[in-house]
Design a protein around this motif. Structure first.
Motif, PDB file in Angstrom:
ATOM      1  N   THR A 296       0.827  -1.198   0.000  1.00  0.00           N
ATOM      2  CA  THR A 296       0.000   0.000   0.000  1.00  0.00           C
ATOM      3  C   THR A 296       0.868   1.257   0.000  1.00  0.00           C
ATOM      4  OG1 THR A 296      -1.816  -1.080   1.154  1.00  0.00           O
ATOM      5  CG2 THR A 296      -1.713   1.317   1.306  1.00  0.00           C
ATOM      6  N   PRO A 297       0.659   2.180  -0.919  1.00  0.00           N
ATOM      7  CA  PRO A 297       1.361   3.472  -0.857  1.00  0.00           C
ATOM      8  C   PRO A 297       0.641   4.409   0.098  1.00  0.00           C
ATOM      9  CG  PRO A 297       0.072   3.333  -2.869  1.00  0.00           C
ATOM     10  CD  PRO A 297      -0.137   2.033  -2.148  1.00  0.00           C
ATOM     11  N   VAL A 298       1.395   5.051   0.991  1.00  0.00           N
ATOM     12  CA  VAL A 298       0.817   6.005   1.935  1.00  0.00           C
ATOM     13  C   VAL A 298       1.445   7.362   1.629  1.00  0.00           C
ATOM     14  CG1 VAL A 298       0.435   6.593   4.352  1.00  0.00           C
ATOM     15  CG2 VAL A 298       0.569   4.187   3.664  1.00  0.00           C
ATOM     16  N   SER A 299       0.669   8.256   1.046  1.00  0.00           N
ATOM     17  CA  SER A 299       1.208   9.520   0.569  1.00  0.00           C
ATOM     18  C   SER A 299       0.846  10.708   1.458  1.00  0.00           C
ATOM     19  CB  SER A 299       0.702   9.804  -0.857  1.00  0.00           C
ATOM     20  OG  SER A 299      -0.712   9.844  -0.866  1.00  0.00           O
ATOM     21  N   HIS A 300      -0.029  10.496   2.458  1.00  0.00           N
ATOM     22  CA  HIS A 300      -0.421  11.598   3.333  1.00  0.00           C
ATOM     23  C   HIS A 300      -0.688  11.041   4.731  1.00  0.00           C
ATOM     24  CE1 HIS A 300      -4.133   9.962   1.556  1.00  0.00           C
ATOM     25  NE2 HIS A 300      -4.659  10.192   2.747  1.00  0.00           N
ATOM     26  N   SER A 301      -0.734  11.920   5.708  1.00  0.00           N
ATOM     27  CA  SER A 301      -0.963  11.500   7.087  1.00  0.00           C
ATOM     28  C   SER A 301      -2.336  10.847   7.240  1.00  0.00           C
ATOM     29  CB  SER A 301      -0.863  12.697   8.036  1.00  0.00           C
ATOM     30  OG  SER A 301       0.461  13.185   8.106  1.00  0.00           O
ATOM     31  N   ILE A 302      -2.392   9.916   8.172  1.00  0.00           N
ATOM     32  CA  ILE A 302      -3.638   9.230   8.500  1.00  0.00           C
ATOM     33  C   ILE A 302      -4.144   9.788   9.826  1.00  0.00           C
ATOM     34  CG2 ILE A 302      -4.660   7.002   9.099  1.00  0.00           C
ATOM     35  CD1 ILE A 302      -2.567   5.714   7.236  1.00  0.00           C
ATOM     36  N   LYS A 303      -5.397  10.210   9.877  1.00  0.00           N
ATOM     37  CA  LYS A 303      -5.923  10.855  11.079  1.00  0.00           C
ATOM     38  C   LYS A 303      -6.614   9.877  12.023  1.00  0.00           C
ATOM     39  CE  LYS A 303      -6.489  15.377   8.892  1.00  0.00           C
ATOM     40  NZ  LYS A 303      -7.419  16.489   8.567  1.00  0.00           N
ATOM     41  N   GLN A 304      -7.159   8.788  11.472  1.00  0.00           N
ATOM     42  CA  GLN A 304      -7.924   7.860  12.300  1.00  0.00           C
ATOM     43  C   GLN A 304      -7.431   6.437  12.070  1.00  0.00           C
ATOM     44  OE1 GLN A 304     -12.149   8.260  11.905  1.00  0.00           O
ATOM     45  NE2 GLN A 304     -12.607   6.391  13.056  1.00  0.00           N
ATOM     46  N   ALA A 305      -7.190   5.721  13.143  1.00  0.00           N
ATOM     47  CA  ALA A 305      -6.731   4.334  13.032  1.00  0.00           C
ATOM     48  C   ALA A 305      -7.789   3.477  12.347  1.00  0.00           C
ATOM     49  CB  ALA A 305      -6.413   3.772  14.417  1.00  0.00           C
ATOM     50  N   ASP A 306      -7.334   2.647  11.414  1.00  0.00           N
ATOM     51  CA  ASP A 306      -8.232   1.756  10.686  1.00  0.00           C
ATOM     52  C   ASP A 306      -7.352   0.771   9.932  1.00  0.00           C
ATOM     53  OD1 ASP A 306     -10.441   0.588   9.427  1.00  0.00           O
ATOM     54  OD2 ASP A 306     -11.447   2.519   9.212  1.00  0.00           O
ATOM     55  N   HIS A 307      -7.959  -0.059   9.113  1.00  0.00           N
ATOM     56  CA  HIS A 307      -7.232  -0.974   8.241  1.00  0.00           C
ATOM     57  C   HIS A 307      -7.253  -0.389   6.835  1.00  0.00           C
ATOM     58  CE1 HIS A 307      -6.564  -5.407   6.803  1.00  0.00           C
ATOM     59  NE2 HIS A 307      -5.618  -4.577   6.419  1.00  0.00           N
TER      60      HIS A 307
END
Length: 356
Positions: A296-307
């Protein structure tokens, strides 16, 4: 790993690890798979889809859940546990206990005069220990390890063959670094010089701090910080061939699978699970207990924990070529859809006015 020479009665395992013994108290000499097990072996079932394999297995003892024990019925020796996979891991450790240090310094090792070595640490062949470096009690530095100046290695650490720890890095207690891992190489810090048209290297003056019970896989690299330290907190487990960029912070008990790349100045919270070959951009944050699927590419911050997952599933090349043709025109299609929406809204407004 060589087969263990130890053996255990099923009752001895239960006495040490808990669980409930059903059936005869057999002695087992090896922990192995359902398919390969013999009457002298112990195996486990954690995946319900393998129940047929469990029924057919010749294992003398099986580690199972209460539900599986009811299905298997009488006539088998079973250890009933809430989590058979975790139980299997603990049984494996009993068969293969942690190897203790053999105190002493090999004659081919090179140890700086100012280094401080605990009396019971093990320094193997061709190891290099730099100036003012401290090696803690019970730690093992195996063949070819290099620990440079001003480092601290905690107690009961294991540095496997050809590990390199750059200057100024600190390892907590019970840290394990597998072969080829490099801790504290320079981060990828460069500034573009417009006048002379070349990349000017930014000196990386931070270090790397690894907490207690951290395990780093083979050929994994953790870059030193540009100014502040790169930090990997307690209990983090990192697989083989992972890249951790400079000034990253990896929260406690996070697990990162192989071939993942994490760019610099990214903060990952505790108890996260990062799938293999995930690509995480720099200068972003990921909250605690987030799961990121493989590739999975992650290009920005994640605000809420999830899958989270973001990968196209496998396709034939012919299908991919057709879909790629549509992808190239997404922007154009978006504009066309907006125009159609506007026309539809205008038409609906006109109809309402006429009705009035």
């Amino acid at each position: 790993m060589a087969q263990s020479e130890l053996s255990f009665l099923a009752s001895e395992l239960v006495a040490q690890l808990g669980g409930t013994l059903q059936g005869h108290d057999l002695r087992v000499r090896r922990l192995t798979s359902l398919q390969q097990a013999t009457v002298d072996d112990i195996s486990f079932l954690s995946n319900p889809r393998l129940r047929a394999d469990a029924l057919a297995s010749c294992a003398g003892v099986l580690i199972v859940t209460e539900k599986t024990a009811q299905i298997l019925g009488d006539g088998r020796t079973l250890i009933v546990a809430d989590d058979p996979y975790l139980y299997f891991a603990r049984v494996a450790r009993l068969f293969h206990p942690v190897i203790k240090a053999k105190p002493g310094v090999h004659p081919t090792a090179v140890v700086a005069a100012s280094a401080q070595l605990a009396a019971d640490c093990e320094i193997g062949p061709h190891v290099v220990v730099g100036e003012r470096t401290v090696i803690g009690s019970g730690s093992r530095l195996l063949a070819g390890v290099v620990v440079e100046d001003d480092c601290v290695i905690g107690t009961d650490c294991v540095l496997h063959a050809n590990v390199v720890v750059y200057p100024g890095c600190r390892l907590g207690d019970r840290v394990e670094l597998h072969s080829g891992s490099i801790i504290g190489a320079d981060g990828f810090g460069l500034a573009w010089d417009k006048q002379d048209n070349y990349w000017y290297k930014i000196v990386q003056t931070g270090g790397v701090v690894l907490g207690d019970d951290v395990e780093i896989g083979a050929n994994t690299t953790i870059d030193r910080g540009a100014i502040e330290d790169t930090v990997v907190e307690n209990g983090v487990k990192i697989d083989n061939q992972v890249q951790i960029g400079h000034n990253d912070k990896i929260g406690a008990h996070t697990a990162i699978a192989g071939c993942t790349g994490i760019a610099g100045s990214t903060e990952i919270g505790p108890y996260c699970i990062i799938g293999g070959a995930a690509m995480i951009a720099g200068h972003l944050t990921i909250p605690a207990k987030t799961m990121i699927a493989a590739a999975t590419p992650v290009s920005h911050s994640i605000k809420q924990a999830d899958h989270y997952a973001a990968v196209y599933p496998l396709q034939t090349h012919k299908e991919w070529v057709k879909n790629a043709a549509y992808l190239r025109h997404l922007r154009e299609m978006h504009h066309q859809l907006k125009k159609l929406e506007q026309l539809l809204m205008a038409q609906q407004t006109s109809e309402i006015v006429n009705q009035e």
